[in-house]
Design an enzyme around this catalytic site. Structure first.
Site, PDB file in Angstrom:
ATOM      1  N   SER A 189       0.833  -1.197   0.000  1.00  0.00           N
ATOM      2  CA  SER A 189       0.000   0.000   0.000  1.00  0.00           C
ATOM      3  C   SER A 189       0.873   1.255   0.000  1.00  0.00           C
ATOM      4  O   SER A 189       1.651   1.465  -0.927  1.00  0.00           O
ATOM      5  CB  SER A 189      -0.951  -0.046   1.198  1.00  0.00           C
ATOM      6  OG  SER A 189      -1.956   0.921   1.089  1.00  0.00           O
ATOM      7  N   ASP A 343     -10.136  -3.433  -5.203  1.00  0.00           N
ATOM      8  CA  ASP A 343      -9.223  -2.505  -4.539  1.00  0.00           C
ATOM      9  C   ASP A 343      -9.189  -1.201  -5.328  1.00  0.00           C
ATOM     10  O   ASP A 343      -8.994  -1.219  -6.548  1.00  0.00           O
ATOM     11  CB  ASP A 343      -7.823  -3.141  -4.481  1.00  0.00           C
ATOM     12  CG  ASP A 343      -6.782  -2.251  -3.820  1.00  0.00           C
ATOM     13  OD1 ASP A 343      -7.128  -1.192  -3.281  1.00  0.00           O
ATOM     14  OD2 ASP A 343      -5.589  -2.631  -3.859  1.00  0.00           O
ATOM     15  N   HIS A 373      -7.999  -4.926  -1.039  1.00  0.00           N
ATOM     16  CA  HIS A 373      -6.839  -4.207  -0.529  1.00  0.00           C
ATOM     17  C   HIS A 373      -6.520  -4.661   0.897  1.00  0.00           C
ATOM     18  O   HIS A 373      -7.385  -4.726   1.764  1.00  0.00           O
ATOM     19  CB  HIS A 373      -7.096  -2.699  -0.525  1.00  0.00           C
ATOM     20  CG  HIS A 373      -5.879  -1.912  -0.176  1.00  0.00           C
ATOM     21  ND1 HIS A 373      -4.923  -1.575  -1.118  1.00  0.00           N
ATOM     22  CD2 HIS A 373      -5.426  -1.424   1.006  1.00  0.00           C
ATOM     23  CE1 HIS A 373      -3.949  -0.907  -0.518  1.00  0.00           C
ATOM     24  NE2 HIS A 373      -4.228  -0.800   0.765  1.00  0.00           N
TER      25      HIS A 373
END
Length: 403
Positions: A189, A343, A373
């Site tokens: 991320s 995501d 995600h």
């Protein structure tokens, strides 16, 4: 008695209503995921409430998740784990106990959390890093960079870059028995964002003689220009990281000025004079047909000239690595990119994979249709999902073969 019975009947119904969240079709274990995400949902509501009341900044309240999940550095029979500092930046260091056949591999890891949350000592990160250290017999350096809003861009980037540059020195690699030809950077991320930015910056640093063997980007955030990509549309239906939260993370990385967040939310934050950068994030050219899903590409809507002057970071490749030129990309090391169908950041990773391939970089793009995600973090009880084990195992196998 009647009131008590009514409350007893209503309580499960209210709890079920609170737990329920719409889930996209095709998601693995949707009902189990719905239950597992309830604590995250509750903290998000609490953070929004205290922020609205002016009691605490939203991101400070969100850090309750980090506090609950953080564990002390503890060694086990396979890995020695210590908290230390590299170049005055806190790190958690993982050293395998078993004797190496030769020099060891190494990874410098950057945790996720939207540049505002997270810690190298969270259970999930600690588990991932010690497994990589043990299974690859590798040295792992997990970096606790400073966080926004207290420390905005470029501070988090500077912290991770400082640690990486320090670790890549010949004397430091030698101290830990690391093979200088087998070092990678990795992150998930926001950490994937930092890993991509570090890999790019190292290419231009004449002081660094050691070249990275690989970069590993797990559902990375890579661009700030177009927040209306196909994966961002209907983004508030995405588990764990809805569009509104990703916009908040992006804007808080640069400022708490609500005008930037509002402009990003309406996708009108890029000034016309920066319009040439949209070629690097043109999803109609860079996404495979399956991800475009028949959606029409529309020309950018410009705005935010004053915002770009006050907060130029969102146009900086150190914050948005997808804005790097093709000439810069072609010198990057082999790359592993994980993207998940459900995501908001799916398209960032997919576009980067395409641009890297076009530049001649060896890329493995592992796209997972039934994941969301942050999925790779859910490998420990009680927050455990089968898809997390599958993704983590694929990631480790790639490291075994390519690092």
């Amino acid at each position: 008695m009647g009131a008590k019975l009514l409350c007893l009947c209503l309580l499960p119904a209210l709890l079920a209503y609170y737990i329920y969240s719409p889930m996209p079709e095709g998601l693995a274990e949707p009902w189990k995921l719905m239950v597992l995400l309830t604590p995250f949902k509750a903290v998000g509501h609490l953070a929004a409430a205290v922020d609205l009341l002016g009691l605490m900044h939203y991101m400070e309240a969100m850090r309750l998740i980090t506090v609950i999940e953080t564990v002390v550095a503890t060694s086990d029979e396979n890995v020695t784990v210590t908290s230390t500092e590299f170049n005055n930046v806190p790190v958690r260091l993982y050293l395998p106990r078993r004797a190496p056949d030769g020099l060891r591999r190494a990874m410098v890891y950057f945790h996720g959390g939207g540049w505002c949350l997270g810690d190298a000592g969270m259970k999930s990160y600690d588990h991932m890093c010690r497994r990589v250290s043990n299974e690859l017999n590798a040295v792992v350096v997990s970096v606790n960079y400073r966080l926004a809003p207290e420390h905005r861009f470029p501070v988090p980037f500077e912290d991770v870059y400082s640690v990486t540059k320090f670790f890549l020195q010949s004397r430091v690699l030698s101290q830990y028995g690391v093979d200088p030809t087998r070092v990678c950077v990795a992150g998930d991320s926001a950490g994937g964002n930092l890993a991509a930015a570090v890999a790019q910056q190292l290419l231009e640093d004449a002081e660094v003689k050691t070249k990275l063997k690989a970069q590993v980007l797990l559902y990375p955030a890579l661009q700030t220009l177009d927040l209306d990509l196909p994966s961002y549309r209907d983004g508030d239906n995405k588990p764990l990281l809805p569009r509104r939260l990703m916009v908040r993370f992006w804007s808080e990385y640069f400022t708490s000025d609500p005008s930037l967040r509002e402009a990003m939310a309406s996708n009108r934050h890029v000034p016309a004079e920066s319009g040439h950068l949209f070629q690097f994030v043109n999803w109609s050219q860079l996404l495979p047909a399956g991800m475009r899903k028949g959606l029409a590409y529309t020309a950018p809507t410009y705005g935010g000239a004053g915002l770009a002057r006050r907060y130029p970071g969102f146009l900086d490749p150190r914050a948005a690595p997808l804005l790097a030129s093709d000439a810069r990309l072609r010198h990057l090391p082999r790359t592993y990119i994980l993207t998940c169908e459900h995501d908001v950041l799916r398209d960032d990773g997919a576009m980067y994979a395409q641009r890297l391939r076009a530049a001649g970089v060896t890329v493995t793009h592992d796209h997972t249709q039934d994941a969301f995600h942050g999925a790779i973090m859910f490998t420990l009880w009680p927050f455990e999902l089968a898809v997390a084990h599958r993704l983590f195992n694929s990631y480790v196998e790639w490291l075994k073969e390519n690092l």
